[in-house]
Design a protein around this motif. Structure first.
Motif, mmCIF file in Angstrom:
data_model
loop_
_atom_site.group_PDB
_atom_site.id
_atom_site.type_symbol
_atom_site.label_atom_id
_atom_site.label_comp_id
_atom_site.label_asym_id
_atom_site.label_seq_id
_atom_site.Cartn_x
_atom_site.Cartn_y
_atom_site.Cartn_z
ATOM 1 N N CYS A 41 10.458 -0.593 -8.971
ATOM 2 C CA CYS A 41 9.238 -1.400 -9.118
ATOM 3 C C CYS A 41 8.185 -0.834 -8.168
ATOM 4 C CB CYS A 41 9.506 -2.870 -8.841
ATOM 5 S SG CYS A 41 10.061 -3.230 -7.163
ATOM 6 N N ASN A 42 6.981 -1.376 -8.215
ATOM 7 C CA ASN A 42 5.896 -0.937 -7.335
ATOM 8 C C ASN A 42 6.360 -1.103 -5.883
ATOM 9 O OD1 ASN A 42 3.308 0.040 -6.792
ATOM 10 N ND2 ASN A 42 2.389 -1.993 -6.820
ATOM 11 N N HIS A 74 6.080 6.893 -0.638
ATOM 12 C CA HIS A 74 5.848 6.022 -1.784
ATOM 13 C C HIS A 74 4.420 6.190 -2.268
ATOM 14 C CE1 HIS A 74 4.256 2.118 0.390
ATOM 15 N NE2 HIS A 74 3.753 3.202 0.918
ATOM 16 N N THR A 99 5.697 -1.748 -2.827
ATOM 17 C CA THR A 99 4.982 -2.381 -1.724
ATOM 18 C C THR A 99 6.011 -2.772 -0.666
ATOM 19 O OG1 THR A 99 5.208 -4.584 -2.708
ATOM 20 C CG2 THR A 99 3.215 -3.306 -3.294
ATOM 21 N N LEU A 110 1.682 3.671 -4.424
ATOM 22 C CA LEU A 110 1.486 2.346 -4.991
ATOM 23 C C LEU A 110 0.641 2.384 -6.259
ATOM 24 C CD1 LEU A 110 0.804 0.249 -1.765
ATOM 25 C CD2 LEU A 110 2.979 0.714 -2.907
ATOM 26 N N THR A 111 0.921 1.470 -7.147
ATOM 27 C CA THR A 111 0.098 1.234 -8.323
ATOM 28 C C THR A 111 -0.712 -0.012 -8.032
ATOM 29 O OG1 THR A 111 1.790 2.176 -9.769
ATOM 30 C CG2 THR A 111 0.134 0.762 -10.800
ATOM 31 N N THR A 114 -2.722 4.771 -3.341
ATOM 32 C CA THR A 114 -2.277 5.173 -4.674
ATOM 33 C C THR A 114 -1.870 6.650 -4.696
ATOM 34 O OG1 THR A 114 -4.530 5.663 -5.401
ATOM 35 C CG2 THR A 114 -3.685 3.428 -5.836
ATOM 36 N N ASN A 132 7.968 -5.717 -1.968
ATOM 37 C CA ASN A 132 9.003 -5.390 -2.953
ATOM 38 C C ASN A 132 10.173 -4.635 -2.327
ATOM 39 O OD1 ASN A 132 7.994 -6.633 -5.269
ATOM 40 N ND2 ASN A 132 6.681 -4.899 -5.748
ATOM 41 N N ASN A 136 9.659 5.134 -4.769
ATOM 42 C CA ASN A 136 9.386 4.817 -6.175
ATOM 43 C C ASN A 136 10.590 5.145 -7.050
ATOM 44 O OD1 ASN A 136 6.826 5.602 -4.753
ATOM 45 N ND2 ASN A 136 5.924 4.802 -6.635
#
Length: 112
Positions: A74-75, A14, A77, A16-17, A25, A80, A69
């Motif tokens: 969605c982001n 993944h 995390t 992250l944003t 990131t 999530n 992703n």
């Protein structure tokens, strides 16, 4: 009330944003340990809350060895991911997502 719990290990990547500088990131991977908790007042016609193989199909088959992703929308995390997992499994009320040793996010459906 009947309860079942299934723990699955998922290897995936993944990115992250985030609104702050972080190495997260960058695209990277984890071996997530995901624990799914389900409950039901009554068992289904097969005498189960939910079949363990159905839980695997809903979660592991969709996340394992994928870029998260691209799957959850969605982001991604740990928080999530936990919520997404809860939404995929029938009768699921709680999910724990262990991203690394000691780092666990939980999503639990409100009883209200």
């Amino acid at each position: 009330m009947y309860y079942v719990k299934k723990t699955i290990e998922v290897a995936g990547a993944h990115q992250l944003t985030l609104d702050y500088p972080s190495k997260c990131t960058q695209l990277h991977g984890h071996n997530w340990v995901i624990t799914i908790y389900c409950k039901a007042m009554e068992l289904n016609k097969n005498g189960m809350v939910v079949d363990f193989s159905d839980i695997k199909r809903c979660i592991s088959d969709r996340l394992d060895h994928h870029v998260i992703n691209d799957v959850i929308g969605c982001n991604p995390t740990a928080e999530n991911i936990a919520r997404w997992c809860q939404q995929q499994v029938p009768n699921c009320y709680r999910v724990d997502v262990q991203e690394t040793t000691g780092n666990i996010a939980t999503y639990e459906e409100d009883e209200a």
